[in-house]
Scaffold this motif. Structure first.
Motif, PDB file in Angstrom:
ATOM      1  N   UNK A 183      17.699   7.604 -47.575  1.00  0.00           N
ATOM      2  CA  UNK A 183      17.891   8.163 -46.241  1.00  0.00           C
ATOM      3  C   UNK A 183      16.694   9.006 -45.830  1.00  0.00           C
ATOM      4  N   UNK A 184      16.010   9.540 -46.811  1.00  0.00           N
ATOM      5  CA  UNK A 184      14.842  10.382 -46.522  1.00  0.00           C
ATOM      6  C   UNK A 184      13.553   9.574 -46.492  1.00  0.00           C
ATOM      7  N   UNK A 185      13.659   8.271 -46.660  1.00  0.00           N
ATOM      8  CA  UNK A 185      12.484   7.419 -46.692  1.00  0.00           C
ATOM      9  C   UNK A 185      12.072   7.089 -48.109  1.00  0.00           C
ATOM     10  N   UNK A 186      10.890   6.520 -48.269  1.00  0.00           N
ATOM     11  CA  UNK A 186      10.407   6.145 -49.592  1.00  0.00           C
ATOM     12  C   UNK A 186       9.738   7.327 -50.282  1.00  0.00           C
ATOM     13  N   UNK A 187       9.948   7.395 -51.587  1.00  0.00           N
ATOM     14  CA  UNK A 187       9.270   8.400 -52.402  1.00  0.00           C
ATOM     15  C   UNK A 187       8.050   7.742 -53.031  1.00  0.00           C
ATOM     16  N   UNK A 188       6.876   8.002 -52.445  1.00  0.00           N
ATOM     17  CA  UNK A 188       5.664   7.325 -52.903  1.00  0.00           C
ATOM     18  C   UNK A 188       5.255   7.750 -54.303  1.00  0.00           C
ATOM     19  N   UNK A 189       5.846   8.831 -54.790  1.00  0.00           N
ATOM     20  CA  UNK A 189       5.515   9.294 -56.136  1.00  0.00           C
ATOM     21  C   UNK A 189       6.345   8.605 -57.210  1.00  0.00           C
ATOM     22  N   UNK A 190       7.402   7.910 -56.778  1.00  0.00           N
ATOM     23  CA  UNK A 190       8.260   7.232 -57.756  1.00  0.00           C
ATOM     24  C   UNK A 190       7.596   5.948 -58.240  1.00  0.00           C
ATOM     25  N   UNK A 191       8.096   5.432 -59.351  1.00  0.00           N
ATOM     26  CA  UNK A 191       7.546   4.201 -59.912  1.00  0.00           C
ATOM     27  C   UNK A 191       7.898   3.001 -59.034  1.00  0.00           C
ATOM     28  N   UNK A 192       6.984   2.039 -58.980  1.00  0.00           N
ATOM     29  CA  UNK A 192       7.310   0.792 -58.302  1.00  0.00           C
ATOM     30  C   UNK A 192       8.434   0.088 -59.066  1.00  0.00           C
ATOM     31  N   UNK A 193       9.213  -0.681 -58.345  1.00  0.00           N
ATOM     32  CA  UNK A 193      10.297  -1.406 -59.005  1.00  0.00           C
ATOM     33  C   UNK A 193      10.011  -2.897 -58.997  1.00  0.00           C
ATOM     34  N   UNK A 194      10.556  -3.660 -59.980  1.00  0.00           N
ATOM     35  CA  UNK A 194      10.368  -5.117 -59.986  1.00  0.00           C
ATOM     36  C   UNK A 194      10.893  -5.717 -58.687  1.00  0.00           C
ATOM     37  N   UNK A 195      10.210  -6.726 -58.194  1.00  0.00           N
ATOM     38  CA  UNK A 195      10.591  -7.260 -56.879  1.00  0.00           C
ATOM     39  C   UNK A 195      11.971  -7.899 -56.884  1.00  0.00           C
ATOM     40  N   UNK A 196      12.532  -8.215 -58.041  1.00  0.00           N
ATOM     41  CA  UNK A 196      13.875  -8.779 -58.065  1.00  0.00           C
ATOM     42  C   UNK A 196      14.910  -7.764 -57.583  1.00  0.00           C
ATOM     43  N   UNK A 197      14.527  -6.493 -57.511  1.00  0.00           N
ATOM     44  CA  UNK A 197      15.448  -5.475 -57.013  1.00  0.00           C
ATOM     45  C   UNK A 197      15.503  -5.430 -55.493  1.00  0.00           C
ATOM     46  N   UNK A 198      14.612  -6.153 -54.828  1.00  0.00           N
ATOM     47  CA  UNK A 198      14.648  -6.221 -53.364  1.00  0.00           C
ATOM     48  C   UNK A 198      15.656  -7.279 -52.915  1.00  0.00           C
ATOM     49  N   UNK A 199      16.467  -6.944 -51.936  1.00  0.00           N
ATOM     50  CA  UNK A 199      17.534  -7.852 -51.495  1.00  0.00           C
ATOM     51  C   UNK A 199      16.984  -9.190 -51.007  1.00  0.00           C
ATOM     52  N   UNK A 200      15.848  -9.166 -50.326  1.00  0.00           N
ATOM     53  CA  UNK A 200      15.342 -10.428 -49.785  1.00  0.00           C
ATOM     54  C   UNK A 200      14.842 -11.344 -50.885  1.00  0.00           C
ATOM     55  N   UNK A 201      14.286 -10.772 -51.947  1.00  0.00           N
ATOM     56  CA  UNK A 201      13.870 -11.593 -53.081  1.00  0.00           C
ATOM     57  C   UNK A 201      15.099 -12.174 -53.771  1.00  0.00           C
TER      58      UNK A 201
END
Length: 598
Positions: free
Chosen positions: A342-360
């Motif tokens: 809700x607060x937007x993306x946390x650019x300091x957090x680790x990237x996640x595997x793309x399989x975690x994206x709904x569109x993928x």
């Protein structure tokens, strides 16, 4: 893939029941599994590592010989030594008397590992099986048995440069040379054949061409249409009645190799027959031996069409499966993007595997629903072939096969291509490069909508013949199977999908009647391809519903099957309304538009 294959064979199709039949009595679940293990091992060791090599080092012709990578020779030899060329044949001809469904399942591994390298064997098996059905005892002994043994390979020569799918326009000519030859009435053939897969190579010591040609009428002219089309055995090297090479080259010449988008590992040839480059037995003209009767060529050639079209559909499924597995593996490993909150993306957090994206996940689920549903379709049809050959309700099996074969060939060809496209999309820019295999799978896949009857031809066959033949008997037989699944599903949590399938079936039936309501074929068939698409999606929805009714337990495997089924009903089946709308109202645009308007 193996877990899914075993589930479909043993849990869903219950192939163990086949061992109660006399033909398969010496088999068991263990022998079936051993066949699959052997095919999986050979495909993994001899085919898959060289799939890219066969693509990049495509066949080339130096004016005298066709050159192929040594890996192709080694792979095809390993396949022949496995006995799979004669997998479904009788024991007394060196076969294993395997059910068609096991033969197809075993071949699935080769299609997935390298569909182009496996093409030579598939053509040979079909060629020899045709001769077993229609050849004389000596033709079976000399030609078919040596093909099954892997000593010689075979082809099917139908198309010509001026006549692709239009076999009535075949112009290759066959004139009687000697009616008393022991190998069959001997003819001399002249003409040209195009798009001949496996038409020239040096993998084996001989190539056995099965050639469609017309025998002229009493006036010396070729008979118009398909009447007069006959089938001939035309070996590259002449043989005697003891299956020994005579050392004499037949008058069959490679005029050139076709340079293909994909499927490059299989030679694709323009062959000239009877041009006089060679003079067998002292004169020009390719020596060919008649199979069956004059004018019986198409009936003989189409004898094996069920298995051939199931084989093409299965190859399409497995190319899509290979792309699905590659993109799934990539999606699990490739980090990109961060969680949205809700607060937007946390650019300091680790990237996640793309399989975690709904569109993928959407793209992966689409592929999963296409490939696993397509595999169920092909195995179901192969199981019907076994019912046709060894079951008690042969008429029922034939009725179902009649209406399902156009779907078995065409649906995986279209939606397997879409799956391969999605696999490229999952990989993004990497998918568009030759550094990853998914672009090759897409290129190899694109052939499947063309050969063994183009997409449009399958559509015309389905709407123009299969669903209306015998008063709609085949369509009624399929509807009865669907209704049985619907009734079972209504007693489960899958009742909403069962109702959805029932509505889709009613839509298909209604559109079929409206398409033919005027009795004008031109009106009915102008939108045959949208009909084919809707019909295919309805069939796949039925199969997915039937499959998940056999799924039990709480494993990841079970949840994956249920998710793929839900995806198909939520995202795919609703598409049929738009397709059937133009069919039902007999939309005239495509048949009425003038060529000048383009």
């Amino acid at each position: 893939m193996r877990e899914t294959l075993d589930f479909l064979l043993f849990d869903w199709l219950r192939i163990s029941d086949l061992t109660a039949r006399e033909r398969f009595a010496e088999h068991s679940d263990e022998t079936f599994a051993a066949v699959l293990d052997t095919c999986e091992r050979i495909a993994r060791d001899k085919f898959a590592p060289f799939n890219r090599l066969a693509d990049t080092q495509e066949p080339h012709f130096d004016g005298e010989r066709v050159h192929l990578p040594q890996a192709t020779h080694d792979a095809t030899r390993a396949y022949a030594e496995s006995g799979m060329l004669a997998a479904a044949q009788d024991y007394d001809v060196g076969g294993m008397q395997l059910p068609c469904v096991i033969e197809m399942a075993g071949n699935a591994f080769f299609s997935k590992a390298s569909v182009a390298m496996g093409g030579y064997a598939m053509l040979t098996s079909g060629n020899a099986s045709l001769l077993m059905a229609h050849g004389t005892p000596l033709q079976r002994e000399v030609f078919a048995k040596n093909e099954f043994a892997g000593r010689w390979f075979g082809t099917m020569c139908l198309s010509e440069p001026q006549a692709g799918s239009s076999l009535s326009d075949v112009a290759t000519r066959a004139e009687l040379d000697d009616a008393t030859d022991p190998l069959g009435p001997r003819y001399r053939l002249t003409g040209h054949k195009m798009w001949i897969s496996g038409g020239e190579h040096e993998i084996t010591e001989n190539i056995v061409h099965l050639v469609l040609a017309k025998v002229p009428g009493p006036d010396g002219k070729l008979i118009p249409g398909t009447r007069g089309i006959s089938l001939f055995i035309v070996p590259k090297w002449l043989v005697n009645d003891r299956a020994e090479l005579t050392g004499e080259r037949n008058d069959v010449v490679l005029a050139g190799l076709n340079h293909k988008l994909g499927y490059r590992g299989t030679t694709n040839c323009l062959l000239n027959f009877g041009e006089g480059r060679w003079t067998p037995q002292g004169r020009a003209g390719a020596v060919g031996y008649l199979v069956g009767q004059v004018g019986d060529g198409l009936r003989c050639m189409f004898h094996m069409m069920n298995e051939a079209r199931i084989g093409v559909g299965l190859g399409a499924v497995m190319l899509a499966y290979a792309g699905y597995e590659a993109s799934l593996d990539y999606a699990k490993q490739r980090p990109q993007g961060r969680p949205m909150t809700a607060a937007g993306k946390d650019s300091a957090s680790l990237q996640r595997p793309i399989i975690e994206h709904a569109d993928v996940r959407r793209m992966l689920l689409a592929q999963k629903s296409y490939v696993e549903g397509g595999l169920a379709l092909e195995l179901y049809c192969a199981r019907l072939v076994d019912e046709l050959n060894t079951g008690t309700d042969q008429a029922g099996a034939q009725a179902l096969l009649d209406v399902l074969i156009p779907i078995a060939k065409s649906w995986p060809s279209e939606w397997g291509l879409e799956a391969n496209s999605l696999a490229i999309q999952v990989l993004g820019g990497y998918g568009y490069t030759r550094d990853f295999p998914v672009e090759q799978y897409w290129r190899d896949q694109r052939l499947n909508m063309i050969h063994e009857g183009t997409h449009g031809i399958q559509a015309l066959d389905l709407l123009g013949r299969k669903v209306v033949q015998q008063g709609g008997a085949s369509l009624a037989a399929l509807a009865a199977r669907m209704q049985a699944t619907i009734e079972r599903a209504m007693q489960t949590d899958w009742a909403p999908q069962a109702n959805q399938l029932g509505a889709a079936l009613a839509q298909v039936g209604g559109a079929t009647k409206k398409a033919w309501s005027t009795g004008e074929p031109a009106e009915a068939l102008a939108n045959a391809t949208p009909y084919l698409q809707a019909f295919g999606h309805t069939v796949l929805a039925w199969l997915w519903l039937d499959v998940v009714l056999s799924v039990s337990g709480d494993s990841d495997f079970a949840h994956g099957k249920r998710a793929a089924a839900r995806y198909f009903f939520a995202y795919e089946l609703p598409k049929i309304g738009a397709w059937l709308d133009v069919v039902a109202r007999r939309e005239p645009l495509c048949r009425d538009i003038k060529p000048e308007y383009f």
